[in-house]
Scaffold this active site. Structure first.
Site, PDB file in Angstrom:
ATOM      1  N   VAL D  16     -13.282 -14.189 -42.525  1.00  0.00           N
ATOM      2  CA  VAL D  16     -12.975 -12.843 -42.045  1.00  0.00           C
ATOM      3  C   VAL D  16     -14.233 -12.196 -41.460  1.00  0.00           C
ATOM      4  CG1 VAL D  16     -12.128 -10.556 -42.669  1.00  0.00           C
ATOM      5  CG2 VAL D  16     -11.062 -12.585 -43.662  1.00  0.00           C
ATOM      6  N   ARG D 119      -6.727  -1.808 -52.930  1.00  0.00           N
ATOM      7  CA  ARG D 119      -5.428  -1.480 -52.335  1.00  0.00           C
ATOM      8  C   ARG D 119      -4.567  -0.603 -53.223  1.00  0.00           C
ATOM      9  NH1 ARG D 119      -3.997  -7.295 -49.641  1.00  0.00           N
ATOM     10  NH2 ARG D 119      -5.705  -7.283 -48.137  1.00  0.00           N
ATOM     11  N   CYS D 159      -2.243  -9.522 -44.768  1.00  0.00           N
ATOM     12  CA  CYS D 159      -2.048  -9.920 -43.369  1.00  0.00           C
ATOM     13  C   CYS D 159      -0.594 -10.166 -42.983  1.00  0.00           C
ATOM     14  CB  CYS D 159      -2.871 -11.172 -43.060  1.00  0.00           C
ATOM     15  SG  CYS D 159      -2.585 -12.532 -44.195  1.00  0.00           S
ATOM     16  N   GLY D 191      -5.256 -17.975 -42.672  1.00  0.00           N
ATOM     17  CA  GLY D 191      -5.104 -16.932 -43.682  1.00  0.00           C
ATOM     18  C   GLY D 191      -5.752 -17.274 -45.008  1.00  0.00           C
ATOM     19  N   GLU D 213       0.922 -13.945 -52.852  1.00  0.00           N
ATOM     20  CA  GLU D 213       1.366 -13.412 -51.557  1.00  0.00           C
ATOM     21  C   GLU D 213       2.722 -12.722 -51.643  1.00  0.00           C
ATOM     22  OE1 GLU D 213      -0.886 -13.860 -49.320  1.00  0.00           O
ATOM     23  OE2 GLU D 213       0.020 -13.379 -47.389  1.00  0.00           O
ATOM     24  N   LYS D 216       2.335  -9.268 -53.217  1.00  0.00           N
ATOM     25  CA  LYS D 216       1.781  -8.301 -52.256  1.00  0.00           C
ATOM     26  C   LYS D 216       2.838  -7.882 -51.238  1.00  0.00           C
ATOM     27  CE  LYS D 216      -2.814 -10.445 -52.431  1.00  0.00           C
ATOM     28  NZ  LYS D 216      -3.710 -11.350 -51.667  1.00  0.00           N
ATOM     29  N   HIS D 254       1.125 -15.570 -38.174  1.00  0.00           N
ATOM     30  CA  HIS D 254       2.110 -15.587 -39.260  1.00  0.00           C
ATOM     31  C   HIS D 254       3.478 -15.232 -38.677  1.00  0.00           C
ATOM     32  CE1 HIS D 254      -1.047 -16.179 -42.020  1.00  0.00           C
ATOM     33  NE2 HIS D 254      -1.131 -15.013 -42.592  1.00  0.00           N
ATOM     34  N   ASN D 340      -2.667 -13.302 -37.565  1.00  0.00           N
ATOM     35  CA  ASN D 340      -3.096 -12.935 -38.915  1.00  0.00           C
ATOM     36  C   ASN D 340      -4.576 -12.625 -39.043  1.00  0.00           C
ATOM     37  OD1 ASN D 340      -3.044 -15.877 -38.446  1.00  0.00           O
ATOM     38  ND2 ASN D 340      -4.132 -15.943 -40.399  1.00  0.00           N
ATOM     39  N   THR D 341      -5.425 -13.257 -38.240  1.00  0.00           N
ATOM     40  CA  THR D 341      -6.851 -12.944 -38.402  1.00  0.00           C
ATOM     41  C   THR D 341      -7.281 -11.811 -37.478  1.00  0.00           C
ATOM     42  OG1 THR D 341      -7.650 -14.586 -36.818  1.00  0.00           O
ATOM     43  CG2 THR D 341      -7.374 -15.324 -39.090  1.00  0.00           C
TER      44      THR D 341
END
Lengths: 363, 363, 363, 363
Positions: D16, D119, D159, D191, D213, D216, D254, D340-341
């Site tokens: 990232v 978050r 993401c 990811g 995942e 989330k 994604h 996604n990135t």
């Protein structure tokens, strides 16, 4: 109104044709004004025929999407619609392609071709502008032979050569004869067009064979390196090549492992690297739009070049080399990589057209 | 009660160790009775440590899944638990591996190793049973040097060699000297173990470099082809190799493109094919369980061998060759393929053990 | 002389046809004695037509390779050459397939079909032997309607259903109504046949669409779960399905993510798991050669089932399920996986034939 | 001298972090002036540490390559070197990340974070600027609580949400309640960072599980859609989500298959499409540099969006949707896709920073 030169694309719906349309977006000199393909596509809009098989990003470029496809077999349709054509014809018969390209030329429409049909016509230049721009001069003889006025045919060589011919030429030009070359390629699936290679042949697999590719790899360098004599290109006799060609699960980018044997005069590894880094040629001097600023990029990392990391260098037009080291059998060995559908196909064709324009052949 | 020979696996949790366990299921002579790995796995069941990273089909073989892992660093734990061990140790330090393998041997436990640590010990045979079964005889000297009674170490060479060494040996044995060889490999990701190659490096990509692989490919053939003199293996001096090694997106199966130069006596292509088809050696004569019935399979299709289609031939133990043709620079060229984790790793190790057993070294 | 039942394969050169030939090697009851394909292949040996596109391991099975291909359009050629045929016809027109399959049946040659043409004929059973073996009884009405004596047509459903229909049926049979189902599939490229999906569409990509697949996935379960009334199959009305179908870069194995809503009676997760583990049906009772011993394999690992690890379970005929957990919207959710060309195509067809044989319909 | 705002990157050497550095090249407002990573990288140049694992094209951006990496654990090092930091920290402990991000904030250095640690801090906004730009206002309360003057922490969500949250929000904002949502994702390997997913798990495979995942995906939308009350974000209670998350062999992008159930008021498919096409929000009004001009791109082709074709739309910041159709169980279903990135990680973080700057929080 646009002052750009209107150009046509023959075989506009195939993979190479799509690449021309993609790469010519926003070209400073050329603008696609005419597209032609097989009779069964004729009369339909480009979008209608290509939407479900467009290969290059999300969208067909606006400005081309709504053009109506013409029948490529009827060269007269192109008259007044474009100043020259890029040929990406994919007919089964090379003789038919040759005849068709000649038909355009005869009507005064120059043909800058990606097809292999005319590669062995001795008065047709097979251009890599960094190497043999002087071969353009055979066009005069070509025109005379056929009685053509403005038309002509110029071609480019096979895609996989591009990963190593410029590096080799740079060494030759610096005074080092290259006598023998072993090359093993690992070629991307985009080189086979669309639909091309079935995924059942490519996932978790390598196919150690590409029809006709090894023959082209061994023979075409001799014409590329040839000399112009009496309006014809005489093949170079000083190089012998052995090529093994493989298809690998890569979208774009042909990788080649190369071993070279020099003549009596042998450069050191440091000299080779210096020659490559400093190599510039006519396209760079003329500052042609598609010319890479640095034609040969030398990587110093142990594991480069790699297709996914290096293929897009300098608009996809640069050749990346790496892993330069001594060869236990010949003199040096290295890995070369170029983007097969850009440098090796449509981008190379566009650079050829830019060179021809700069030299006054597309006036 | 089972009459099979109880065997141990060192490094049982890694990729090669898993392959040994997978391939030894239902082996007619051997039965896994002992597994050892790093101290942090010791004391846990194999299932507990390996379940989430088991690589070979759906299930860990019953009979091994519930074995308790021992600490591989403590050779004494293996005493009385197995007659010999397969070493698939993956320590960072070759010296540590060497010392550890020696420790097992010193305790009277023979070590049939896949590790590279002992490949250059001149009294350790590096076996491809079809080629150099006679190298086994240096074990006597090895035992004497170390003062070992029943223990010894025997190793196998690097995996990618297997795709071409047997074909080359077959030609040599038939009386044709092979003087020079160019080889370019396209190697599967399983060769790098687990986790091994990141998928970010391998999807839509080729990595033209594998650390240490080219050096092994150029050097190990010389020992494999060597001669035993005074209890030591003297390397063969008559062959020179240049190797380019690449990683490609293939799960299993190393493919190699090879060009060979013979000595003065050169076989025709037809002779080469005949020699390969008819080649048989000691493992076939002894009818060893893991010996392929036909060690070299010659493909006549234009696009073979391919990893996904050919790697599993004859239990994954056969070498497939194809595309035999003349080479413009050397004499002949061809494509060779073998299963890197079977023939090239655990399967090769098992065949070595079978040969050693047949020769009385695992009594 | 072989006492096996001689069988024919229609569409023998395509991907499904190849699978039949591959899977029928060494079948204890059946032996391929007759192969038919399109007129352009007729008269040639199977090897000649298929060698360059054989998909299943290295070699075409001996015994079939040298059979001469007949024209599948001429059913009379099969008379006396086989007792029944597997249909893997891949014609563009479903009506043509239907007519052709009927032509074989009319000549007294039963047709066990993989084609979709007859799936909605109400007197043609669409069999998953673990679920609706009783549907076979409509064959009597079918024969009567058409005036056929020994011939008939039986079909199997679409491949991707197999990854979840047996698990769902097991729950229904245990007394839990399944009212609504969301399913998202990730399907292998082999499901599209050969050449099938271009690698340019599949490397580094997902295609979120498979023509007709979602409709089949939503409709076929209703017939599979239907009841026989008056010689016809009446669709089940108690289940509603929403299917999203995707193509992913996997060679074999269709994976499905499923959420289920039960009727008023809801099983606990433990009950679901128990029902699945203990589920057995008629193929298991009859011990049919292609019946998986355990039709539903429950994985407890967090990240399973996976196509490459689980598709080959129990000859490729078992369904693997995993990730069983509660669903925030419906009742439960899980992942199902089956081998699409074995359980979902040729293997499923063979199991159907075994069932029909056991029930006396292939006498 | 550059008038751009100097920014720092925490976790600059990871995947990232690399993306931030790649995407911030030539940013009109921000310039990377400070990079920090783990202590073992501190003191070395970025090039030295990252050269062999650089993921984004051929070269590390000049201007960053020669920066010396600082120890990210020492926030005081950043004082005077940058006005704010992007956090791409990848520590194992969320508590450590939280403490470290707070340490920067306490020193007056705002933190725009990609990490998940904060978050669920109720005074930390989790921003998708097209959806909940108004959540920024909780920063005032956050500063007050901690006694911070200029510093603060703002985060972005996971993401994979990005592929469908903006389309869903567009419908909600247009007056259509979305009550229930089924989503199945097919997520790219990038990811998982680098080295991330082993290629042995990904070639010819799907992994139907990504740790954490699904949780989330089911929980984060509730905060994103929440309301600010008394300086805190109160989660939205009107939506229930069931998520199945899968890893597929795709580099970037994604893909999500989604079914939606509306409240009593249900839009037609034509209305949905119109709402998506016309949707614009604050980032577009403010004309932020990284804002896609059209946040939601509607594809009308049957087989789109696809990751390789659509992920790069509008700098990788647009969401592409397609296959809009009725759902047999809920109301509508469709396929959503985002990079996604870019949109899902570094690009989304940059857009957050642009919004915060435009709102006066990075003065």
């Amino acid at each position: 109104m646009s002052q750009k030169i209107p150009v046509g694309i023959l075989g506009a719906t195939g993979a190479v044709g799509q690449n021309y349309i993609y790469l010519l977006q926003n070209h400073p000199w050329f603008e696609v004004s005419y597209i032609a393909a097989s009779p069964r596509s004729a009369g339909k809009s480009y979008r209608e025929v290509v939407a479900s098989k467009w290969l290059l990003g999300a969208n067909i470029p606006e400005g081309v999407a709504d053009l109506i496809i013409e029948d490529a077999n009827d060269a007269s349709k192109a008259l007044g619609r474009c100043r020259f054509v890029f040929s990406a014809l994919e007919l089964d018969s090379k003789d038919e392609i040759k005849a068709l390209e000649n038909a355009y030329a005869a009507l005064g429409i120059p043909v800058v071709s990606n097809a292999s049909a005319h590669r062995w016509s001795e008065d047709v230049p097979m251009l890599i502008p960094e190497i043999n721009a002087d071969h353009i001069s055979v066009i005069d003889a070509q025109r005379k032979t056929h009685g053509w006025d403005k038309g002509f045919v110029a071609v480019k060589p096979n895609c996989s050569l591009q990963s190593y011919m410029t590096p080799i030429w740079a060494l030759m030009q610096a005074g080092y004869e290259v006598k023998r070359m072993f090359v093993t390629t690992m070629q991307a699936v985009s080189g086979a067009g669309y639909p091309g290679v079935p995924s059942l042949d490519m996932i978790d697999n390598v196919v150690p064979y590409i029809g006709g590719e090894e023959e082209k790899s061994e023979k075409e360098p001799l014409k590329i390196l040839g000399k112009v004599e009496n309006g014809k290109i005489v093949n170079f006799g000083g190089l012998k090549v052995s090529a093994h060609c493989n298809r690998v699960p890569v979208i774009n980018g042909h990788t080649a492992c190369i071993s070279l044997e020099f003549g009596d005069k042998k450069p050191s590894l440091a000299e080779v690297e210096k020659i490559w880094r400093e190599f510039r040629a006519l396209p760079q001097e003329l500052d042609l739009p598609f010319a890479p600023r640095q034609p040969i990029i030398v990587r110093s990392e142990a594991n480069r070049p790699q297709p996914r990391r290096d293929r897009d260098e300098d608009k996809g037009m640069a050749v990346s080399v790496g892993r330069l080291r001594e060869c236990p059998l010949f003199d040096i060995r290295f890995v070369g990589l170029s983007h097969n559908t850009v440098r090796g196909a449509a981008g190379g064709g566009i650079l050829n057209a830019e060179l021809l324009k700069a030299k006054g052949y597309l006036a």
